[in-house]
Design an enzyme around this catalytic site. Sequence first.
Site, short mmCIF file in Angstrom:
data_model
loop_
_atom_site.label_atom_id
_atom_site.label_comp_id
_atom_site.label_asym_id
_atom_site.label_seq_id
_atom_site.Cartn_x
_atom_site.Cartn_y
_atom_site.Cartn_z
N TRP A 156 70.61 68.14 -93.90
CA TRP A 156 71.04 69.35 -94.61
C TRP A 156 72.66 69.48 -94.52
O TRP A 156 73.12 69.85 -95.55
CB TRP A 156 70.60 70.50 -93.96
CG TRP A 156 70.93 71.91 -94.76
CD1 TRP A 156 71.52 72.74 -94.26
CD2 TRP A 156 70.67 72.09 -96.32
NE1 TRP A 156 71.98 74.01 -95.27
CE2 TRP A 156 71.13 73.48 -96.35
CE3 TRP A 156 69.81 71.55 -97.01
CZ2 TRP A 156 71.12 73.98 -97.67
CZ3 TRP A 156 69.80 72.18 -98.45
CH2 TRP A 156 70.56 73.22 -98.64
N TYR A 160 77.41 78.82 -93.63
CA TYR A 160 76.28 78.77 -94.20
C TYR A 160 75.26 79.58 -93.42
O TYR A 160 74.59 80.44 -93.88
CB TYR A 160 75.78 77.17 -94.43
CG TYR A 160 74.25 77.50 -94.82
CD1 TYR A 160 73.87 77.56 -96.13
CD2 TYR A 160 73.32 76.74 -93.90
CE1 TYR A 160 72.57 77.74 -96.56
CE2 TYR A 160 72.02 76.71 -94.22
CZ TYR A 160 71.67 77.23 -95.48
OH TYR A 160 70.38 77.26 -95.93
N GLU A 216 67.14 71.57 -101.31
CA GLU A 216 66.18 70.93 -100.37
C GLU A 216 65.32 69.71 -100.79
O GLU A 216 65.17 68.87 -100.21
CB GLU A 216 65.16 72.12 -100.25
CG GLU A 216 65.58 73.42 -99.39
CD GLU A 216 66.15 73.47 -98.04
OE1 GLU A 216 65.95 72.32 -97.33
OE2 GLU A 216 66.85 74.30 -97.54
#
Length: 186
Positions: free
Chosen positions: A49, A19, A41
Amino acid sequence: MESKKRCSWCEKDDLYRDYHDNEWGKPVYDDDKLFEFLILETFQAGLSWYTILAKRENFKAALDNFDYKKIAKYNDSKVEELLQNAGIIRNKLKVRATISNANAFMEVQKEFGSFSKYIWNFVNGKPIDNKPKTWKDVPATTPLSDAISKDLKKRGFKFVGSTVIYAHMQATGMVNDHVENCFIRK
């Protein structure tokens, strides 16, 4: 073989490194991708996350490939279906916020021509390069994320506090917070 120097936050495993190396901080101007990141988000609010990233494919399947036009039409039975899906974050407020955010997203598109034009206008169309030396130099919020958050809330978006918005800005390359010794910066 020499390993690449990266931002310290992403060294947990290959999912995080991939990522970081291929998405985080790269400018995103495509409305579909901007919506995907916005929704991910908002589900992250109060969570890590990594938790969201590990469930990303499940979210994609559950939310019709992040198709905001379909999501905007979700009804109570679809909400209940999502709340039963163990592959995603089963928070009723966040699920309902996803639907209202899809509608608000399309209203912004109508007003500005695209969500991308709207959101990138806050940074005059170009990424802000903060050039942090270490991860400690990276803020959780800024006056700009405060302003964007306030404007989004005024437009009916939910779960878009300043911290969520700053993370969105980082993810979509509106700000470059790769640290000084990160190979991406070079």
